[in-house]
Design a protein around this motif. Sequence first.
Motif, mmCIF file in Angstrom:
data_model
loop_
_atom_site.group_PDB
_atom_site.id
_atom_site.type_symbol
_atom_site.label_atom_id
_atom_site.label_comp_id
_atom_site.label_asym_id
_atom_site.label_seq_id
_atom_site.Cartn_x
_atom_site.Cartn_y
_atom_site.Cartn_z
ATOM 1 N N SER A 46 0.831 -1.202 0.000
ATOM 2 C CA SER A 46 0.000 0.000 0.000
ATOM 3 C C SER A 46 0.868 1.255 0.000
ATOM 4 C CB SER A 46 -0.922 -0.010 1.224
ATOM 5 O OG SER A 46 -1.701 1.154 1.291
ATOM 6 N N LEU A 47 1.860 1.296 0.861
ATOM 7 C CA LEU A 47 2.759 2.454 0.936
ATOM 8 C C LEU A 47 3.453 2.690 -0.406
ATOM 9 C CD1 LEU A 47 4.340 1.667 4.416
ATOM 10 C CD2 LEU A 47 2.784 3.568 3.912
ATOM 11 N N ALA A 48 3.902 1.626 -1.040
ATOM 12 C CA ALA A 48 4.668 1.737 -2.284
ATOM 13 C C ALA A 48 3.813 2.120 -3.486
ATOM 14 C CB ALA A 48 5.398 0.418 -2.557
ATOM 15 N N THR A 49 2.525 1.788 -3.465
ATOM 16 C CA THR A 49 1.685 2.089 -4.627
ATOM 17 C C THR A 49 0.843 3.342 -4.456
ATOM 18 O OG1 THR A 49 -0.068 0.593 -3.856
ATOM 19 C CG2 THR A 49 1.542 -0.313 -5.391
ATOM 20 N N VAL A 50 0.339 3.589 -3.255
ATOM 21 C CA VAL A 50 -0.580 4.711 -3.048
ATOM 22 C C VAL A 50 0.163 6.037 -2.856
ATOM 23 C CG1 VAL A 50 -2.403 5.659 -1.567
ATOM 24 C CG2 VAL A 50 -2.402 3.220 -2.153
ATOM 25 N N LEU A 51 1.186 6.061 -2.037
ATOM 26 C CA LEU A 51 1.848 7.337 -1.734
ATOM 27 C C LEU A 51 2.437 8.037 -2.957
ATOM 28 C CD1 LEU A 51 3.458 6.605 1.752
ATOM 29 C CD2 LEU A 51 1.336 7.851 1.228
ATOM 30 N N PRO A 52 3.055 7.324 -3.897
ATOM 31 C CA PRO A 52 3.525 8.030 -5.095
ATOM 32 C C PRO A 52 2.384 8.680 -5.892
ATOM 33 C CG PRO A 52 4.651 5.932 -4.882
ATOM 34 C CD PRO A 52 3.553 5.943 -3.856
ATOM 35 N N LEU A 53 1.212 8.063 -5.926
ATOM 36 C CA LEU A 53 0.064 8.664 -6.612
ATOM 37 C C LEU A 53 -0.414 9.917 -5.893
ATOM 38 C CD1 LEU A 53 -2.011 5.477 -7.554
ATOM 39 C CD2 LEU A 53 -0.642 6.932 -9.080
ATOM 40 N N VAL A 54 -0.449 9.840 -4.566
ATOM 41 C CA VAL A 54 -0.857 10.999 -3.758
ATOM 42 C C VAL A 54 0.082 12.171 -4.038
ATOM 43 C CG1 VAL A 54 -1.045 11.880 -1.388
ATOM 44 C CG2 VAL A 54 -1.981 9.633 -1.971
ATOM 45 N N LYS A 55 1.372 11.906 -4.064
ATOM 46 C CA LYS A 55 2.362 12.948 -4.343
ATOM 47 C C LYS A 55 2.210 13.487 -5.760
ATOM 48 C CE LYS A 55 6.046 15.499 -4.415
ATOM 49 N NZ LYS A 55 5.869 16.897 -4.088
ATOM 50 N N LYS A 56 2.112 12.595 -6.731
ATOM 51 C CA LYS A 56 2.050 12.991 -8.144
ATOM 52 C C LYS A 56 0.879 13.927 -8.417
ATOM 53 C CE LYS A 56 1.694 10.996 -12.798
ATOM 54 N NZ LYS A 56 1.675 9.739 -13.571
ATOM 55 N N TYR A 57 -0.266 13.674 -7.770
ATOM 56 C CA TYR A 57 -1.471 14.455 -8.057
ATOM 57 C C TYR A 57 -1.797 15.487 -6.981
ATOM 58 C CZ TYR A 57 -2.026 11.328 -11.951
ATOM 59 O OH TYR A 57 -1.812 10.634 -13.111
ATOM 60 N N GLY A 58 -0.913 15.663 -5.997
ATOM 61 C CA GLY A 58 -1.104 16.698 -4.987
ATOM 62 C C GLY A 58 -2.311 16.485 -4.096
ATOM 63 N N ALA A 59 -2.620 15.253 -3.811
ATOM 64 C CA ALA A 59 -3.788 14.925 -2.992
ATOM 65 C C ALA A 59 -3.425 14.914 -1.508
ATOM 66 C CB ALA A 59 -4.333 13.552 -3.403
ATOM 67 N N ALA A 60 -4.454 14.856 -0.682
ATOM 68 C CA ALA A 60 -4.295 14.529 0.734
ATOM 69 C C ALA A 60 -4.582 13.036 0.853
ATOM 70 C CB ALA A 60 -5.264 15.339 1.584
ATOM 71 N N VAL A 61 -4.160 12.426 1.950
ATOM 72 C CA VAL A 61 -4.344 10.979 2.095
ATOM 73 C C VAL A 61 -4.751 10.624 3.518
ATOM 74 C CG1 VAL A 61 -1.893 10.529 2.611
ATOM 75 C CG2 VAL A 61 -3.309 8.715 1.590
ATOM 76 N N VAL A 62 -5.658 9.668 3.623
ATOM 77 C CA VAL A 62 -6.048 9.104 4.912
ATOM 78 C C VAL A 62 -5.215 7.845 5.123
ATOM 79 C CG1 VAL A 62 -7.912 8.060 6.263
ATOM 80 C CG2 VAL A 62 -8.401 10.000 4.747
ATOM 81 N N GLY A 63 -4.524 7.792 6.246
ATOM 82 C CA GLY A 63 -3.714 6.624 6.588
ATOM 83 C C GLY A 63 -4.411 5.787 7.636
#
Length: 184
Positions: free
Chosen positions: A42-59
């Motif tokens: 999850s960390l390896a796939t979701v966080l790069p997408l969050v960064k790339k698109y400037g989103a916020a994320v719920v952990g």
Amino acid sequence: AILEVSDLPLQLDSSDPAALEAALRIYPGKPIVNSVNGKEESLATVLPLVKKYGAAVVGLTMDEQGIPATAEGRFAIAERILNRATAVGIPREDVWIDCLTLTVSAQQEQAAETLQAVRRVTEELGLCTVLGVSNISFGLPNRMLVTQAFLMSAMEAGLKMPILNPNQQEIMDMIAARKVLNGE
């Protein structure tokens, strides 16, 4: 269609990284990604997408072993999520942690563990916390009273983003009363 009737940010939720990226690519504002957890995949796939698109994320404070039974275990996962998020360049204010509410009808001691995890994440990591507050009372009689009491305790522990039903007048009245008492 949703954006035509509301200007509030949407929370995008998919376990499929390709579907999540497709939604992030066309979203016209700053979305919220629900969610990442402490699992390496999850960390390896979701966080790069969050960064790339400037989103916020719920952990979510769970990992390969499930949801920890202790506040310490949940805090450790929250810290891991934060460290990985900031390492890829996600601002800490865009990382929101869900310490996960379990029903007290099955595991009564878990309410105290969740509240302690919320307090630690808020105070020690300085992050906003999220909780699905009504999960606490699932399967119990007089759910509203239990939910209200838990929500009040969670807000005192630092909860900033409760997931709740705004059509439940008793909950909204309790929040308004708390704000008056706290001078907000």
